[in-house]
Design an enzyme around this catalytic site. Sequence first.
Site, PDB file in Angstrom:
ATOM      1  N   ARG A 189     -74.407  18.226  37.204  1.00  0.00           N
ATOM      2  CA  ARG A 189     -74.869  17.461  38.796  1.00  0.00           C
ATOM      3  C   ARG A 189     -76.110  17.281  38.668  1.00  0.00           C
ATOM      4  O   ARG A 189     -76.759  18.617  38.723  1.00  0.00           O
ATOM      5  CB  ARG A 189     -74.375  18.389  39.786  1.00  0.00           C
ATOM      6  CG  ARG A 189     -72.923  18.131  39.640  1.00  0.00           C
ATOM      7  CD  ARG A 189     -72.288  16.338  40.677  1.00  0.00           C
ATOM      8  NE  ARG A 189     -71.136  16.850  40.760  1.00  0.00           N
ATOM      9  CZ  ARG A 189     -70.500  16.081  39.464  1.00  0.00           C
ATOM     10  NH1 ARG A 189     -70.797  14.951  38.801  1.00  0.00           N
ATOM     11  NH2 ARG A 189     -69.172  15.675  40.435  1.00  0.00           N
ATOM     12  N   GLU A 225     -78.518   8.926  43.129  1.00  0.00           N
ATOM     13  CA  GLU A 225     -77.963   8.457  42.298  1.00  0.00           C
ATOM     14  C   GLU A 225     -77.827   6.674  42.981  1.00  0.00           C
ATOM     15  O   GLU A 225     -77.016   7.183  44.188  1.00  0.00           O
ATOM     16  CB  GLU A 225     -76.846   8.642  41.783  1.00  0.00           C
ATOM     17  CG  GLU A 225     -76.956   9.796  40.906  1.00  0.00           C
ATOM     18  CD  GLU A 225     -75.854  10.748  39.940  1.00  0.00           C
ATOM     19  OE1 GLU A 225     -74.746   9.730  40.081  1.00  0.00           O
ATOM     20  OE2 GLU A 225     -76.200  11.592  38.526  1.00  0.00           O
ATOM     21  N   HIS A 271     -74.664   8.522  34.803  1.00  0.00           N
ATOM     22  CA  HIS A 271     -73.698   9.263  35.324  1.00  0.00           C
ATOM     23  C   HIS A 271     -72.473   8.855  34.120  1.00  0.00           C
ATOM     24  O   HIS A 271     -71.300   8.535  34.697  1.00  0.00           O
ATOM     25  CB  HIS A 271     -74.378   9.681  36.088  1.00  0.00           C
ATOM     26  CG  HIS A 271     -72.202  10.467  36.567  1.00  0.00           C
ATOM     27  ND1 HIS A 271     -72.810  11.190  38.221  1.00  0.00           N
ATOM     28  CD2 HIS A 271     -71.914  11.015  36.195  1.00  0.00           C
ATOM     29  CE1 HIS A 271     -71.489  11.556  38.296  1.00  0.00           C
ATOM     30  NE2 HIS A 271     -71.321  11.949  37.811  1.00  0.00           N
TER      31      HIS A 271
HETATM   32  P1  NAD Z   1     -64.955  24.224  36.655  1.00  0.00           P
HETATM   33  O1  NAD Z   1     -65.147  24.680  37.861  1.00  0.00           O
HETATM   34  O2  NAD Z   1     -64.165  24.555  35.343  1.00  0.00           O
HETATM   35  O3  NAD Z   1     -66.323  25.817  35.584  1.00  0.00           O
HETATM   36  C1  NAD Z   1     -67.219  25.646  36.732  1.00  0.00           C
HETATM   37  C2  NAD Z   1     -67.482  26.910  35.979  1.00  0.00           C
HETATM   38  O4  NAD Z   1     -69.167  27.101  36.682  1.00  0.00           O
HETATM   39  C3  NAD Z   1     -66.935  28.122  36.865  1.00  0.00           C
HETATM   40  O5  NAD Z   1     -66.653  28.769  35.482  1.00  0.00           O
HETATM   41  C4  NAD Z   1     -67.211  28.970  37.721  1.00  0.00           C
HETATM   42  O6  NAD Z   1     -67.292  30.647  37.930  1.00  0.00           O
HETATM   43  C5  NAD Z   1     -69.222  28.705  37.342  1.00  0.00           C
HETATM   44  N1  NAD Z   1     -70.013  28.814  38.017  1.00  0.00           N
HETATM   45  C6  NAD Z   1     -70.124  28.836  39.660  1.00  0.00           C
HETATM   46  N2  NAD Z   1     -70.650  29.424  40.218  1.00  0.00           N
HETATM   47  C7  NAD Z   1     -71.808  29.346  39.203  1.00  0.00           C
HETATM   48  C8  NAD Z   1     -73.069  30.407  38.865  1.00  0.00           C
HETATM   49  N3  NAD Z   1     -73.982  30.193  39.887  1.00  0.00           N
HETATM   50  N4  NAD Z   1     -73.857  30.493  37.935  1.00  0.00           N
HETATM   51  C9  NAD Z   1     -73.148  30.543  37.079  1.00  0.00           C
HETATM   52  N5  NAD Z   1     -71.741  29.843  36.598  1.00  0.00           N
HETATM   53  C10 NAD Z   1     -71.159  29.287  37.630  1.00  0.00           C
HETATM   54  O7  NAD Z   1     -65.713  23.433  36.757  1.00  0.00           O
HETATM   55  P2  NAD Z   1     -65.542  21.981  35.426  1.00  0.00           P
HETATM   56  O8  NAD Z   1     -64.656  21.060  35.255  1.00  0.00           O
HETATM   57  O9  NAD Z   1     -66.251  22.435  34.020  1.00  0.00           O
HETATM   58  O10 NAD Z   1     -67.409  21.147  35.346  1.00  0.00           O
HETATM   59  C11 NAD Z   1     -68.571  21.081  35.631  1.00  0.00           C
HETATM   60  C12 NAD Z   1     -69.354  20.820  36.211  1.00  0.00           C
HETATM   61  O11 NAD Z   1     -69.670  19.337  35.437  1.00  0.00           O
HETATM   62  C13 NAD Z   1     -69.207  19.963  36.957  1.00  0.00           C
HETATM   63  O12 NAD Z   1     -69.960  19.929  37.761  1.00  0.00           O
HETATM   64  C14 NAD Z   1     -68.822  18.522  37.612  1.00  0.00           C
HETATM   65  O13 NAD Z   1     -69.333  17.785  38.637  1.00  0.00           O
HETATM   66  C15 NAD Z   1     -69.258  18.376  36.039  1.00  0.00           C
HETATM   67  N6  NAD Z   1     -68.942  17.323  35.897  1.00  0.00           N
HETATM   68  C16 NAD Z   1     -70.325  16.085  35.363  1.00  0.00           C
HETATM   69  C17 NAD Z   1     -68.968  15.211  35.230  1.00  0.00           C
HETATM   70  C18 NAD Z   1     -70.056  13.795  34.379  1.00  0.00           C
HETATM   71  O14 NAD Z   1     -69.820  12.174  34.912  1.00  0.00           O
HETATM   72  N7  NAD Z   1     -71.638  13.971  34.016  1.00  0.00           N
HETATM   73  C19 NAD Z   1     -68.191  14.525  34.377  1.00  0.00           C
HETATM   74  C20 NAD Z   1     -67.221  16.149  35.004  1.00  0.00           C
HETATM   75  C21 NAD Z   1     -67.605  17.042  35.640  1.00  0.00           C
END
Ligand code: NAD
Length: 311
Positions: A238, A267, A285
């Site tokens: 993000r 964005e 994105h």
């Molecule tokens: P998820 O919830 O499975 O994993 C996120 C992890 O981050 C969790 O394990 C959580 O414990 C950890 N976390 C939270 N706060 C933290 C901190 N302060 N320090 C360290 N770790 C921390 O989520 P996901 O499905 O793996 O997605 C991760 C990110 O990817 C999200 O922001 C999501 O929006 C983004 N994403 C982006 C796209 C894209 O198009 N670029 C697509 C899908 C997801």
Amino acid sequence: MGKFKVLVTEHIADAGIELLKSQPDVELTYDPELFRNFDRILQIIPEYDALITRSGTPVTEELLERAKRLKVVGRAGVGVDNIDLEAASRRGILVVNAPTGNTLAATEHTMGMMIAAARLIPYAHKSLKEERKWERKKFMGVELAGKTLGIIGFGRIGSRVGIRAKAFDMKVIAYDPYIKREKAERLGVELVDDLDELLKRSDIITVHTPLTDETRNMITKREIEKMKDGVILLNIARGGIINEKDLYEALVSGKVRAAAVDVFSKEPATDNILLDAPNIVVTPHIGANTFESQTNVAVIIANQVLAALRG
Ligand code: NAD
């Protein structure tokens, strides 16, 4: 008993639409361009039991106020920032999303961006294709094998990036205070207890946390200073987790060798400062943009909405 009326205001993959259409207790209105006409949505929303959107339909308090029959809002994707969650919960309207549908798409995009940044592939491509130059010496990259990858946020995407990085013979360490140590150990990944340790030890750092008050500006000038000289930084999660101005300056100074960014604090990001930085690979994105992921998301959201309607 009457049918459940479901309104879809944005494009979702055919598989999800077919699934909804095939339900005997559902009457579907699918108008993928409707999100452009908010007044029209306000006009018709009182008839509907369910609303399915992506990120383009503002599900505001005003809309929810009129939606007297609405039981559920389904967001075909992850982020629910276009939905007034508080107003929905006050009215007992359930909000569901499909966070698992695009995990693999985002994971694979991360791997692609990592290699693209390490080898400056888009710069070499532009030089040959657009400038018709044969600059073999200019594009000197670094190898992934033997390097340490630091993963911040070891959830669905972060852990899958870790598995793939190990197949590239990287050493993988992760920082995530909210997961069980065994999860990392099982995958042969070392979980470190503080962020500073990850910053100091990694050759490449990738963030995979959600954007929260805690993670906004998690990586600023202060953190970048602690990293190795010539580190490679990735943000496919993000915009705003890595401070954009500080990353720009670190790319200009060379402290950060290269970066890869798919997401921006604002964005569309067509005038973002990072677009002027050297050695940066950027995409608009598109982390979740695969046919497979869009199909997954559409089917997951259709099933979630059906489950909510049927109680
Ligand atoms: P998820 O919830 O499975 O994993 C996120 C992890 O981050 C969790 O394990 C959580 O414990 C950890 N976390 C939270 N706060 C933290 C901190 N302060 N320090 C360290 N770790 C921390 O989520 P996901 O499905 O793996 O997605 C991760 C990110 O990817 C999200 O922001 C999501 O929006 C983004 N994403 C982006 C796209 C894209 O198009 N670029 C697509 C899908 C997801």
